[in-house]
Scaffold this active site. Structure first.
Site, PDB file in Angstrom:
ATOM      1  N   ARG A  33       0.872  -1.168   0.000  1.00 33.77           N
ATOM      2  CA  ARG A  33       0.000   0.000   0.000  1.00 33.77           C
ATOM      3  C   ARG A  33       0.913   1.222   0.000  1.00 33.77           C
ATOM      4  O   ARG A  33       2.030   1.180   0.533  1.00 33.77           O
ATOM      5  CB  ARG A  33      -0.893   0.024   1.240  1.00 33.77           C
ATOM      6  CG  ARG A  33      -1.795  -1.202   1.411  1.00 33.77           C
ATOM      7  CD  ARG A  33      -2.547  -1.128   2.733  1.00 33.77           C
ATOM      8  NE  ARG A  33      -3.456  -2.252   2.917  1.00 33.77           N
ATOM      9  CZ  ARG A  33      -3.137  -3.383   3.553  1.00 33.77           C
ATOM     10  NH1 ARG A  33      -1.922  -3.518   4.084  1.00 33.77           N
ATOM     11  NH2 ARG A  33      -4.006  -4.367   3.665  1.00 33.77           N
ATOM     12  N   HIS A  84      -2.543   2.850  -6.174  1.00 37.96           N
ATOM     13  CA  HIS A  84      -3.101   1.636  -5.556  1.00 37.96           C
ATOM     14  C   HIS A  84      -3.342   0.544  -6.595  1.00 37.96           C
ATOM     15  O   HIS A  84      -3.324  -0.644  -6.270  1.00 37.96           O
ATOM     16  CB  HIS A  84      -4.405   1.963  -4.826  1.00 37.96           C
ATOM     17  CG  HIS A  84      -4.839   0.883  -3.875  1.00 37.96           C
ATOM     18  ND1 HIS A  84      -4.129   0.580  -2.723  1.00 37.96           N
ATOM     19  CD2 HIS A  84      -5.883   0.016  -3.912  1.00 37.96           C
ATOM     20  CE1 HIS A  84      -4.729  -0.401  -2.090  1.00 37.96           C
ATOM     21  NE2 HIS A  84      -5.786  -0.769  -2.778  1.00 37.96           N
ATOM     22  N   LYS A 130      -1.864  -2.447   8.082  1.00 40.02           N
ATOM     23  CA  LYS A 130      -3.028  -1.980   8.829  1.00 40.02           C
ATOM     24  C   LYS A 130      -3.037  -2.580  10.237  1.00 40.02           C
ATOM     25  O   LYS A 130      -2.643  -3.714  10.446  1.00 40.02           O
ATOM     26  CB  LYS A 130      -4.314  -2.368   8.091  1.00 40.02           C
ATOM     27  CG  LYS A 130      -4.552  -1.578   6.817  1.00 40.02           C
ATOM     28  CD  LYS A 130      -5.908  -1.920   6.215  1.00 40.02           C
ATOM     29  CE  LYS A 130      -6.215  -1.041   4.997  1.00 40.02           C
ATOM     30  NZ  LYS A 130      -7.540  -1.352   4.419  1.00 40.02           N
ATOM     31  N   TYR A 158      -9.469 -11.286  -6.298  1.00 38.67           N
ATOM     32  CA  TYR A 158      -8.567 -11.317  -7.448  1.00 38.67           C
ATOM     33  C   TYR A 158      -8.811 -12.515  -8.364  1.00 38.67           C
ATOM     34  O   TYR A 158      -8.365 -12.524  -9.504  1.00 38.67           O
ATOM     35  CB  TYR A 158      -7.107 -11.296  -6.983  1.00 38.67           C
ATOM     36  CG  TYR A 158      -6.746  -9.994  -6.327  1.00 38.67           C
ATOM     37  CD1 TYR A 158      -6.535  -8.852  -7.085  1.00 38.67           C
ATOM     38  CD2 TYR A 158      -6.655  -9.881  -4.942  1.00 38.67           C
ATOM     39  CE1 TYR A 158      -6.231  -7.638  -6.479  1.00 38.67           C
ATOM     40  CE2 TYR A 158      -6.353  -8.677  -4.335  1.00 38.67           C
ATOM     41  CZ  TYR A 158      -6.137  -7.558  -5.117  1.00 38.67           C
ATOM     42  OH  TYR A 158      -5.848  -6.360  -4.518  1.00 38.67           O
ATOM     43  N   HIS A 167      -3.530  -9.161   3.976  1.00 34.94           N
ATOM     44  CA  HIS A 167      -4.975  -9.181   4.192  1.00 34.94           C
ATOM     45  C   HIS A 167      -5.304  -9.967   5.459  1.00 34.94           C
ATOM     46  O   HIS A 167      -4.782 -11.066   5.661  1.00 34.94           O
ATOM     47  CB  HIS A 167      -5.691  -9.841   3.008  1.00 34.94           C
ATOM     48  CG  HIS A 167      -5.786  -8.975   1.802  1.00 34.94           C
ATOM     49  ND1 HIS A 167      -6.008  -9.465   0.528  1.00 34.94           N
ATOM     50  CD2 HIS A 167      -5.696  -7.621   1.656  1.00 34.94           C
ATOM     51  CE1 HIS A 167      -6.045  -8.467  -0.330  1.00 34.94           C
ATOM     52  NE2 HIS A 167      -5.865  -7.341   0.334  1.00 34.94           N
ATOM     53  N   ARG A 211      -0.705  -2.108  -6.758  1.00 32.08           N
ATOM     54  CA  ARG A 211      -0.859  -3.219  -5.798  1.00 32.08           C
ATOM     55  C   ARG A 211      -1.790  -4.277  -6.388  1.00 32.08           C
ATOM     56  O   ARG A 211      -1.549  -5.475  -6.257  1.00 32.08           O
ATOM     57  CB  ARG A 211      -1.396  -2.657  -4.482  1.00 32.08           C
ATOM     58  CG  ARG A 211      -1.720  -3.689  -3.411  1.00 32.08           C
ATOM     59  CD  ARG A 211      -2.048  -2.940  -2.119  1.00 32.08           C
ATOM     60  NE  ARG A 211      -2.857  -3.697  -1.184  1.00 32.08           N
ATOM     61  CZ  ARG A 211      -2.366  -4.515  -0.263  1.00 32.08           C
ATOM     62  NH1 ARG A 211      -1.069  -4.709  -0.185  1.00 32.08           N
ATOM     63  NH2 ARG A 211      -3.171  -5.140   0.580  1.00 32.08           N
TER      64      ARG A 211
END
Length: 301
Positions: free
Chosen positions: A153, A244, A176, A279, A270, A247
Protein backbone atom coordinates in the site's frame (compact mmCIF):
# COMPACT_ATOMS: atom_id res chain seq x y z
CA UNK A 1 -23.56 11.95 31.09
CA UNK A 2 -20.79 12.35 28.54
CA UNK A 3 -21.52 14.76 25.71
CA UNK A 4 -21.45 13.75 22.05
CA UNK A 5 -18.31 15.81 21.41
CA UNK A 6 -16.46 14.12 24.27
CA UNK A 7 -17.57 10.69 23.09
CA UNK A 8 -16.38 11.41 19.56
CA UNK A 9 -12.98 12.60 20.80
CA UNK A 10 -12.65 9.43 22.89
CA UNK A 11 -13.81 7.35 19.92
CA UNK A 12 -11.12 8.91 17.74
CA UNK A 13 -8.44 8.10 20.33
CA UNK A 14 -9.78 4.54 20.65
CA UNK A 15 -9.54 4.00 16.90
CA UNK A 16 -6.02 5.43 16.69
CA UNK A 17 -4.46 3.95 19.80
CA UNK A 18 -6.66 1.02 20.80
CA UNK A 19 -7.56 -0.36 17.39
CA UNK A 20 -4.56 1.02 15.47
CA UNK A 21 -6.75 1.99 12.54
CA UNK A 22 -5.23 3.91 9.64
CA UNK A 23 -5.51 7.73 9.62
CA UNK A 24 -7.89 7.46 6.64
CA UNK A 25 -10.20 5.08 8.53
CA UNK A 26 -10.11 7.23 11.66
CA UNK A 27 -11.10 10.33 9.66
CA UNK A 28 -13.93 8.50 7.92
CA UNK A 29 -15.33 6.94 11.12
CA UNK A 30 -15.07 10.16 13.13
CA UNK A 31 -16.72 12.17 10.35
CA UNK A 32 -19.60 9.67 10.29
CA UNK A 33 -19.93 9.79 14.08
CA UNK A 34 -20.08 13.60 13.99
CA UNK A 35 -22.69 13.56 11.23
CA UNK A 36 -24.69 10.89 13.06
CA UNK A 37 -24.74 12.82 16.33
CA UNK A 38 -25.71 16.06 14.56
CA UNK A 39 -28.61 14.19 12.94
CA UNK A 40 -29.68 12.72 16.30
CA UNK A 41 -29.77 16.15 17.93
CA UNK A 42 -32.40 17.24 15.40
CA UNK A 43 -34.09 13.83 15.15
CA UNK A 44 -34.50 13.48 18.92
CA UNK A 45 -35.05 17.18 19.52
CA UNK A 46 -32.47 17.78 22.21
CA UNK A 47 -28.99 17.28 23.54
CA UNK A 48 -27.29 14.06 22.56
CA UNK A 49 -25.00 12.24 24.98
CA UNK A 50 -24.15 8.73 26.07
CA UNK A 51 -27.61 8.08 27.57
CA UNK A 52 -29.46 8.98 24.37
CA UNK A 53 -27.03 6.99 22.20
CA UNK A 54 -27.36 3.89 24.37
CA UNK A 55 -31.15 4.14 24.14
CA UNK A 56 -31.30 4.28 20.33
CA UNK A 57 -33.69 1.94 18.54
CA UNK A 58 -33.57 0.28 15.16
CA UNK A 59 -35.91 2.93 13.76
CA UNK A 60 -33.51 5.74 14.74
CA UNK A 61 -30.65 4.21 12.77
CA UNK A 62 -32.94 3.52 9.82
CA UNK A 63 -34.01 7.17 9.89
CA UNK A 64 -30.38 8.28 9.71
CA UNK A 65 -29.69 6.01 6.73
CA UNK A 66 -32.79 7.35 5.00
CA UNK A 67 -31.56 10.89 5.71
CA UNK A 68 -28.21 10.06 4.13
CA UNK A 69 -29.89 8.39 1.16
CA UNK A 70 -31.40 11.74 0.32
CA UNK A 71 -27.86 12.80 -0.57
CA UNK A 72 -27.72 10.07 -3.25
CA UNK A 73 -25.48 7.88 -1.15
CA UNK A 74 -24.50 4.67 -2.95
CA UNK A 75 -25.05 1.23 -1.42
CA UNK A 76 -21.33 0.84 -0.83
CA UNK A 77 -21.08 4.23 0.91
CA UNK A 78 -24.19 3.52 2.99
CA UNK A 79 -22.71 0.19 4.06
CA UNK A 80 -19.49 1.92 5.13
CA UNK A 81 -21.45 4.50 7.14
CA UNK A 82 -23.44 1.75 8.85
CA UNK A 83 -20.23 -0.05 9.75
CA UNK A 84 -18.83 3.17 11.25
CA UNK A 85 -22.04 3.74 13.23
CA UNK A 86 -21.97 0.21 14.61
CA UNK A 87 -18.39 0.72 15.70
CA UNK A 88 -19.31 4.00 17.40
CA UNK A 89 -22.35 2.48 19.15
CA UNK A 90 -20.28 -0.45 20.38
CA UNK A 91 -17.67 1.98 21.73
CA UNK A 92 -20.28 4.05 23.57
CA UNK A 93 -22.35 1.13 24.86
CA UNK A 94 -19.62 -1.44 25.33
CA UNK A 95 -21.94 -4.28 24.33
CA UNK A 96 -22.19 -5.36 20.71
CA UNK A 97 -25.29 -7.47 21.39
CA UNK A 98 -27.16 -4.34 22.52
CA UNK A 99 -26.70 -2.56 19.19
CA UNK A 100 -30.00 -2.41 17.26
CA UNK A 101 -29.93 -4.86 14.37
CA UNK A 102 -30.13 -3.05 11.06
CA UNK A 103 -29.56 -4.92 7.83
CA UNK A 104 -27.14 -3.12 5.57
CA UNK A 105 -27.70 -2.46 1.87
CA UNK A 106 -26.56 -5.01 -0.67
CA UNK A 107 -23.00 -4.24 -1.66
CA UNK A 108 -21.57 -5.04 -5.05
CA UNK A 109 -17.90 -5.80 -4.77
CA UNK A 110 -15.98 -4.38 -7.67
CA UNK A 111 -13.32 -6.35 -9.48
CA UNK A 112 -9.83 -4.86 -9.04
CA UNK A 113 -8.48 -3.17 -12.16
CA UNK A 114 -4.82 -4.02 -12.67
CA UNK A 115 -2.57 -1.87 -14.82
CA UNK A 116 -0.49 -3.42 -17.57
CA UNK A 117 3.29 -3.70 -16.98
CA UNK A 118 3.90 -1.50 -20.04
CA UNK A 119 1.65 1.25 -18.66
CA UNK A 120 3.32 1.02 -15.26
CA UNK A 121 6.81 1.42 -16.69
CA UNK A 122 5.68 4.18 -19.08
CA UNK A 123 4.25 6.16 -16.16
CA UNK A 124 7.31 5.71 -13.95
CA UNK A 125 9.61 6.70 -16.80
CA UNK A 126 7.55 9.80 -17.57
CA UNK A 127 7.57 10.82 -13.91
CA UNK A 128 11.31 10.27 -13.55
CA UNK A 129 12.15 12.20 -16.71
CA UNK A 130 9.82 15.09 -15.84
CA UNK A 131 11.18 15.64 -12.33
CA UNK A 132 12.95 18.96 -11.72
CA UNK A 133 15.75 17.26 -9.80
CA UNK A 134 17.38 13.89 -10.44
CA UNK A 135 16.95 12.66 -6.89
CA UNK A 136 13.22 13.41 -6.96
CA UNK A 137 12.82 11.51 -10.22
CA UNK A 138 14.77 8.59 -8.73
CA UNK A 139 12.59 8.72 -5.61
CA UNK A 140 9.29 8.57 -7.48
CA UNK A 141 10.59 5.81 -9.77
CA UNK A 142 11.63 3.76 -6.70
CA UNK A 143 8.33 4.29 -4.87
CA UNK A 144 6.20 3.16 -7.81
CA UNK A 145 8.38 0.14 -8.56
CA UNK A 146 8.11 -0.83 -4.89
CA UNK A 147 4.31 -0.65 -4.99
CA UNK A 148 4.23 -2.90 -8.03
CA UNK A 149 7.16 -5.17 -7.22
CA UNK A 150 6.17 -5.93 -3.62
CA UNK A 151 2.43 -5.17 -3.55
CA UNK A 152 2.66 -2.52 -0.85
CA UNK A 153 0.00 0.00 0.00
CA UNK A 154 1.28 3.51 -0.62
CA UNK A 155 1.12 4.29 3.11
CA UNK A 156 3.24 1.21 3.86
CA UNK A 157 5.90 2.25 1.37
CA UNK A 158 6.08 5.83 2.65
CA UNK A 159 6.18 4.72 6.28
CA UNK A 160 9.38 2.75 5.74
CA UNK A 161 12.27 4.16 7.75
CA UNK A 162 16.00 3.98 7.21
CA UNK A 163 16.11 1.38 9.98
CA UNK A 164 15.43 -1.11 7.14
CA UNK A 165 18.75 -0.23 5.51
CA UNK A 166 20.84 -1.74 4.09
CA UNK A 167 18.27 -3.57 2.00
CA UNK A 168 18.29 -7.34 1.64
CA UNK A 169 16.09 -9.69 -0.41
CA UNK A 170 13.14 -9.08 1.91
CA UNK A 171 11.54 -6.18 3.73
CA UNK A 172 9.58 -6.02 6.97
CA UNK A 173 6.46 -3.93 6.42
CA UNK A 174 3.99 -2.56 8.97
CA UNK A 175 0.47 -2.66 7.56
CA UNK A 176 -3.03 -1.98 8.83
CA UNK A 177 -3.61 -2.15 12.58
CA UNK A 178 0.12 -2.33 13.20
CA UNK A 179 0.49 -5.84 11.76
CA UNK A 180 3.88 -6.66 10.28
CA UNK A 181 4.71 -8.96 7.39
CA UNK A 182 7.74 -9.90 5.31
CA UNK A 183 7.70 -9.18 1.57
CA UNK A 184 10.33 -9.98 -1.07
CA UNK A 185 12.12 -7.20 -2.95
CA UNK A 186 12.88 -7.72 -6.62
CA UNK A 187 16.50 -7.01 -7.60
CA UNK A 188 15.44 -4.13 -9.87
CA UNK A 189 13.37 -2.58 -7.09
CA UNK A 190 16.26 -2.80 -4.65
CA UNK A 191 18.60 -1.20 -7.19
CA UNK A 192 16.08 1.61 -7.77
CA UNK A 193 15.77 2.33 -4.04
CA UNK A 194 19.54 2.26 -3.54
CA UNK A 195 20.02 4.61 -6.50
CA UNK A 196 17.53 7.04 -4.96
CA UNK A 197 19.32 6.84 -1.60
CA UNK A 198 22.66 7.61 -3.26
CA UNK A 199 21.16 10.76 -4.83
CA UNK A 200 19.00 11.90 -1.90
CA UNK A 201 20.43 15.05 -0.28
CA UNK A 202 18.86 14.22 3.10
CA UNK A 203 20.62 12.08 5.68
CA UNK A 204 19.25 8.57 6.17
CA UNK A 205 18.97 8.20 9.94
CA UNK A 206 17.17 5.13 11.35
CA UNK A 207 14.21 7.10 12.71
CA UNK A 208 13.58 9.02 9.48
CA UNK A 209 11.48 7.97 6.49
CA UNK A 210 13.40 6.55 3.53
CA UNK A 211 11.30 8.47 1.01
CA UNK A 212 11.55 12.19 1.73
CA UNK A 213 9.89 15.34 0.50
CA UNK A 214 11.85 18.16 -1.08
CA UNK A 215 12.56 19.80 2.29
CA UNK A 216 13.43 16.55 4.03
CA UNK A 217 10.12 15.71 5.68
CA UNK A 218 8.14 12.52 5.06
CA UNK A 219 6.86 12.19 1.49
CA UNK A 220 3.13 12.86 1.08
CA UNK A 221 0.97 10.15 -0.55
CA UNK A 222 -0.96 12.92 -2.30
CA UNK A 223 2.21 14.08 -4.05
CA UNK A 224 2.70 10.60 -5.54
CA UNK A 225 -0.96 10.50 -6.59
CA UNK A 226 -0.61 13.89 -8.30
CA UNK A 227 2.52 13.00 -10.26
CA UNK A 228 0.90 9.76 -11.40
CA UNK A 229 -2.17 11.72 -12.50
CA UNK A 230 -0.01 14.12 -14.53
CA UNK A 231 1.86 11.24 -16.15
CA UNK A 232 -1.42 9.51 -17.05
CA UNK A 233 -2.61 12.70 -18.74
CA UNK A 234 0.66 13.10 -20.63
CA UNK A 235 0.55 9.52 -21.89
CA UNK A 236 -3.19 9.18 -22.45
CA UNK A 237 -3.39 6.25 -20.03
CA UNK A 238 -6.62 5.27 -18.23
CA UNK A 239 -7.41 7.14 -15.03
CA UNK A 240 -7.84 3.73 -13.40
CA UNK A 241 -4.04 3.50 -13.28
CA UNK A 242 -3.47 4.87 -9.79
CA UNK A 243 -0.74 4.11 -7.24
CA UNK A 244 -3.10 1.64 -5.56
CA UNK A 245 -3.75 -0.06 -8.91
CA UNK A 246 -0.09 -1.10 -8.87
CA UNK A 247 -0.86 -3.22 -5.80
CA UNK A 248 -3.78 -4.77 -7.70
CA UNK A 249 -1.44 -5.48 -10.59
CA UNK A 250 1.05 -7.20 -8.29
CA UNK A 251 -1.71 -9.44 -6.93
CA UNK A 252 -3.42 -10.32 -10.19
CA UNK A 253 -0.17 -11.02 -12.01
CA UNK A 254 1.03 -13.38 -9.29
CA UNK A 255 -2.31 -15.16 -9.03
CA UNK A 256 -2.58 -15.61 -12.78
CA UNK A 257 0.90 -17.10 -12.85
CA UNK A 258 0.10 -19.75 -10.25
CA UNK A 259 0.53 -18.19 -6.79
CA UNK A 260 -1.88 -19.73 -4.27
CA UNK A 261 -4.38 -17.58 -2.42
CA UNK A 262 -2.93 -18.21 1.04
CA UNK A 263 0.54 -17.09 -0.02
CA UNK A 264 -0.93 -14.05 -1.77
CA UNK A 265 -2.91 -13.21 1.36
CA UNK A 266 0.34 -13.18 3.35
CA UNK A 267 2.13 -11.01 0.79
CA UNK A 268 -0.71 -8.47 0.68
CA UNK A 269 -1.25 -8.43 4.44
CA UNK A 270 -4.97 -9.18 4.19
CA UNK A 271 -6.59 -10.12 7.50
CA UNK A 272 -9.24 -12.18 5.72
CA UNK A 273 -8.87 -14.57 2.79
CA UNK A 274 -12.12 -13.18 1.37
CA UNK A 275 -10.28 -9.90 0.68
CA UNK A 276 -7.77 -11.81 -1.43
CA UNK A 277 -10.34 -13.90 -3.24
CA UNK A 278 -11.62 -10.91 -5.23
CA UNK A 279 -8.57 -11.32 -7.45
CA UNK A 280 -9.82 -14.67 -8.70
CA UNK A 281 -12.49 -12.76 -10.63
CA UNK A 282 -9.91 -10.91 -12.71
CA UNK A 283 -9.48 -12.09 -16.28
CA UNK A 284 -6.14 -13.88 -16.34
CA UNK A 285 -5.78 -14.10 -20.10
CA UNK A 286 -3.33 -11.19 -20.35
CA UNK A 287 -1.53 -11.61 -17.06
CA UNK A 288 2.04 -12.75 -16.48
CA UNK A 289 4.00 -15.42 -14.61
CA UNK A 290 4.59 -15.61 -10.87
CA UNK A 291 6.97 -13.72 -8.63
CA UNK A 292 10.74 -14.38 -9.06
CA UNK A 293 10.20 -17.00 -11.80
CA UNK A 294 8.63 -14.75 -14.43
CA UNK A 295 7.46 -11.56 -12.74
CA UNK A 296 7.43 -8.78 -15.40
CA UNK A 297 10.25 -6.97 -13.59
CA UNK A 298 12.04 -9.93 -11.96
CA UNK A 299 14.62 -10.27 -14.73
CA UNK A 300 17.97 -8.61 -14.21
CA UNK A 301 18.33 -8.09 -17.93
Amino acid sequence: MESASTLIQDFSRHLREGRRRSPHTVRAYVTTAERFCAFLAEHLGGTVGSAQIKALKQADIRSYLAFRRADDLSNNSAARELSAIRSFLKFVGGDESAIPAVKGPKVTRGVPRPASPDDIIAITQDIASSAREDWIGARDWAVLLLLYGSGLRISEALDLTAEALPLSDTLRVTGKRGKTRIVPILPKVRVAIEHYIDLCPHEMTPDKAIFRGKRGGPLSPNLIRRVVERARTNLGISDKTTPHALRHSFATHLLAGGADLRSLQELLGHASLSSTQVYTAVDAAHLLDIYQNAHPRASNS
